[in-house]
Design a protein around this motif. Structure first.
Motif, mmCIF file in Angstrom:
data_model
loop_
_atom_site.group_PDB
_atom_site.id
_atom_site.type_symbol
_atom_site.label_atom_id
_atom_site.label_comp_id
_atom_site.label_asym_id
_atom_site.label_seq_id
_atom_site.Cartn_x
_atom_site.Cartn_y
_atom_site.Cartn_z
ATOM 1 N N GLU A 26 -1.976 119.156 25.806
ATOM 2 C CA GLU A 26 -2.917 118.253 25.127
ATOM 3 C C GLU A 26 -3.026 118.610 23.643
ATOM 4 O O GLU A 26 -3.030 117.727 22.787
ATOM 5 C CB GLU A 26 -4.293 118.343 25.799
ATOM 6 N N VAL A 27 -3.088 119.900 23.348
ATOM 7 C CA VAL A 27 -3.137 120.343 21.947
ATOM 8 C C VAL A 27 -1.878 119.886 21.217
ATOM 9 O O VAL A 27 -1.945 119.373 20.092
ATOM 10 C CB VAL A 27 -3.322 121.874 21.858
ATOM 11 N N GLU A 28 -0.730 120.036 21.855
ATOM 12 C CA GLU A 28 0.529 119.629 21.226
ATOM 13 C C GLU A 28 0.580 118.122 21.011
ATOM 14 O O GLU A 28 1.020 117.648 19.958
ATOM 15 C CB GLU A 28 1.705 120.111 22.065
ATOM 16 N N LEU A 29 0.117 117.365 21.989
ATOM 17 C CA LEU A 29 0.082 115.906 21.854
ATOM 18 C C LEU A 29 -0.825 115.486 20.700
ATOM 19 O O LEU A 29 -0.450 114.652 19.870
ATOM 20 C CB LEU A 29 -0.397 115.272 23.161
ATOM 21 N N LEU A 30 -1.996 116.085 20.632
ATOM 22 C CA LEU A 30 -2.948 115.695 19.596
ATOM 23 C C LEU A 30 -2.503 116.153 18.207
ATOM 24 O O LEU A 30 -2.743 115.457 17.220
ATOM 25 C CB LEU A 30 -4.340 116.222 19.934
ATOM 26 N N ARG A 31 -1.833 117.284 18.141
ATOM 27 C CA ARG A 31 -1.279 117.717 16.850
ATOM 28 C C ARG A 31 -0.235 116.707 16.381
ATOM 29 O O ARG A 31 -0.195 116.330 15.207
ATOM 30 C CB ARG A 31 -0.687 119.118 16.987
ATOM 31 N N SER A 32 0.592 116.230 17.303
ATOM 32 C CA SER A 32 1.585 115.197 16.964
ATOM 33 C C SER A 32 0.912 113.899 16.539
ATOM 34 O O SER A 32 1.374 113.227 15.609
ATOM 35 C CB SER A 32 2.497 114.931 18.159
ATOM 36 N N ALA A 33 -0.175 113.551 17.208
ATOM 37 C CA ALA A 33 -0.907 112.328 16.848
ATOM 38 C C ALA A 33 -1.456 112.420 15.429
ATOM 39 O O ALA A 33 -1.456 111.429 14.690
ATOM 40 C CB ALA A 33 -2.035 112.078 17.845
ATOM 41 N N LEU A 34 -1.897 113.598 15.041
ATOM 42 C CA LEU A 34 -2.393 113.772 13.669
ATOM 43 C C LEU A 34 -1.284 113.563 12.649
ATOM 44 O O LEU A 34 -1.511 112.962 11.598
ATOM 45 C CB LEU A 34 -3.003 115.163 13.492
ATOM 46 N N VAL A 35 -0.098 114.038 12.959
ATOM 47 C CA VAL A 35 1.032 113.822 12.051
ATOM 48 C C VAL A 35 1.315 112.327 11.931
ATOM 49 O O VAL A 35 1.582 111.816 10.841
ATOM 50 C CB VAL A 35 2.278 114.613 12.506
ATOM 51 N N GLY A 36 1.206 111.603 13.043
ATOM 52 C CA GLY A 36 1.361 110.151 12.991
ATOM 53 C C GLY A 36 0.282 109.493 12.152
ATOM 54 O O GLY A 36 0.550 108.591 11.353
ATOM 55 N N LYS A 37 -0.957 109.961 12.316
ATOM 56 C CA LYS A 37 -2.072 109.417 11.537
ATOM 57 C C LYS A 37 -1.884 109.709 10.050
ATOM 58 O O LYS A 37 -2.236 108.881 9.200
ATOM 59 C CB LYS A 37 -3.395 110.000 12.040
ATOM 60 N N LEU A 38 -1.304 110.846 9.739
ATOM 61 C CA LEU A 38 -1.008 111.174 8.349
ATOM 62 C C LEU A 38 -0.177 110.058 7.713
ATOM 63 O O LEU A 38 -0.406 109.672 6.564
ATOM 64 C CB LEU A 38 -0.262 112.509 8.284
ATOM 65 N N GLY A 39 0.736 109.505 8.488
ATOM 66 C CA GLY A 39 1.592 108.433 7.985
ATOM 67 C C GLY A 39 0.827 107.203 7.549
ATOM 68 O O GLY A 39 1.181 106.572 6.544
ATOM 69 N N VAL A 40 -0.220 106.831 8.279
ATOM 70 C CA VAL A 40 -0.961 105.624 7.893
ATOM 71 C C VAL A 40 -1.690 105.842 6.577
ATOM 72 O O VAL A 40 -1.729 104.949 5.730
ATOM 73 C CB VAL A 40 -1.909 105.123 9.008
ATOM 74 N N TRP A 41 -2.252 107.031 6.369
ATOM 75 C CA TRP A 41 -2.944 107.277 5.103
ATOM 76 C C TRP A 41 -1.953 107.364 3.948
ATOM 77 O O TRP A 41 -2.240 106.908 2.839
ATOM 78 C CB TRP A 41 -3.810 108.534 5.187
ATOM 79 N N GLN A 42 -0.762 107.935 4.182
ATOM 80 C CA GLN A 42 0.268 107.968 3.148
ATOM 81 C C GLN A 42 0.701 106.544 2.782
ATOM 82 O O GLN A 42 0.871 106.211 1.604
ATOM 83 C CB GLN A 42 1.481 108.774 3.617
ATOM 84 N N THR A 43 0.882 105.721 3.800
ATOM 85 C CA THR A 43 1.287 104.336 3.571
ATOM 86 C C THR A 43 0.229 103.583 2.776
ATOM 87 O O THR A 43 0.544 102.877 1.804
ATOM 88 C CB THR A 43 1.568 103.631 4.914
ATOM 89 N N LEU A 44 -1.034 103.736 3.172
ATOM 90 C CA LEU A 44 -2.105 103.041 2.461
ATOM 91 C C LEU A 44 -2.300 103.598 1.049
ATOM 92 O O LEU A 44 -2.650 102.854 0.137
ATOM 93 C CB LEU A 44 -3.403 103.091 3.269
ATOM 94 N N GLU A 45 -2.030 104.872 0.870
ATOM 95 C CA GLU A 45 -2.070 105.454 -0.474
ATOM 96 C C GLU A 45 -1.000 104.803 -1.351
ATOM 97 O O GLU A 45 -1.265 104.411 -2.493
ATOM 98 C CB GLU A 45 -1.839 106.965 -0.376
ATOM 99 N N ASP A 46 0.206 104.664 -0.807
ATOM 100 C CA ASP A 46 1.299 104.033 -1.548
ATOM 101 C C ASP A 46 1.005 102.572 -1.889
ATOM 102 O O ASP A 46 1.399 102.087 -2.944
ATOM 103 C CB ASP A 46 2.604 104.094 -0.743
ATOM 104 N N LEU A 47 0.338 101.869 -0.986
ATOM 105 C CA LEU A 47 0.091 100.434 -1.156
ATOM 106 C C LEU A 47 -1.277 100.121 -1.750
ATOM 107 O O LEU A 47 -1.618 98.945 -1.913
ATOM 108 C CB LEU A 47 0.219 99.733 0.205
ATOM 109 N N ALA A 48 -2.061 101.132 -2.062
ATOM 110 C CA ALA A 48 -3.448 100.926 -2.481
ATOM 111 C C ALA A 48 -3.583 99.929 -3.627
ATOM 112 O O ALA A 48 -4.414 99.024 -3.575
ATOM 113 C CB ALA A 48 -4.092 102.259 -2.850
ATOM 114 N N GLU A 49 -2.765 100.081 -4.644
ATOM 115 C CA GLU A 49 -2.875 99.195 -5.808
ATOM 116 C C GLU A 49 -2.586 97.746 -5.413
ATOM 117 O O GLU A 49 -3.330 96.830 -5.758
ATOM 118 C CB GLU A 49 -1.931 99.647 -6.916
ATOM 119 N N ASP A 50 -1.505 97.547 -4.655
ATOM 120 C CA ASP A 50 -1.112 96.202 -4.228
ATOM 121 C C ASP A 50 -2.181 95.562 -3.334
ATOM 122 O O ASP A 50 -2.393 94.360 -3.390
ATOM 123 C CB ASP A 50 0.229 96.280 -3.483
#
Length: 182
Positions: A121-145
């Motif tokens: 469960e810890v390993e799954l949730l750690r992986s989920a956080l890495v996935g969630k990191l992607g959405v914030w990176q994407t929104l950071e990149d697109l913030a201006e647009d």
């Protein structure tokens, strides 16, 4: 410079500079998929925090569980703020039901396997956080647009990076006990 060379120009943390506008239909699907995952993820973090609440990592897990729940609502607000209503309520419901079924299935297993279940469960949730990191990176990149607060997206990205580091510590704690019978 050729078009291919222009597409290969990389800035910041890997974002490709692109003059094309954001496809809001694709973005809506992407954000809603992340929202569906966050429904189950927040529930699982809360459960893991309860499981490990009397351990040295319990307080850190409780903090992450609260942050993940708050971030889920923030993502929902971003979707609504972009005039993209949360779609696929079926996906969100399926994620919720799937999390509940996983909980039922887990409760039927032998108690002896609970330490390995916790490790997984810890390993799954750690992986989920890495996935969630992607959405914030994407929104950071697109913030201006998109007219989003880029500083807030940076803050959420950094918070998620800290959560991943904390989950590395949680993983070290759990794995140190899970397969040793302690």
């Amino acid at each position: 410079m050729t078009a291919r060379e222009a597409d290969d120009d990389v800035v910041d943390h890997g974002a490709v500079e692109d003059a094309r506008s954001t496809d809001r239909g694709l973005l809506g699907v992407y954000l809603n998929d992340h929202l569906a995952g966050s429904v189950a993820g927040s529930q699982r973090f809360q459960r893991l925090a309860r499981t490990l609440h009397r351990t040295p990592v319990g307080a850190d897990l409780a903090r992450i569980a609260e942050q993940v729940t708050d971030e889920r609502e923030e993502l929902r607000a971003v979707i609504e703020g972009l005039d993209m209503r949360p779609q696929d309520l079926l996906k969100q419901a399926a994620a919720w039901v799937g999390e509940r079924l996983a909980r039922l299935k887990a409760s039927r297993r032998e108690v002896a396997s609970s330490t390995t279940r916790t490790l997984l469960e810890v390993e799954l949730l750690r992986s989920a956080l890495v996935g969630k990191l992607g959405v914030w990176q994407t929104l950071e990149d697109l913030a201006e647009d998109l007219g989003l607060d880029r500083d807030r997206m940076v803050e959420l990205r950094r918070q998620t990076q800290e959560q991943v580091r904390t989950m590395d510590d949680v993983h070290a704690y759990v794995r140190g006990r899970a397969l040793r019978g302690a």
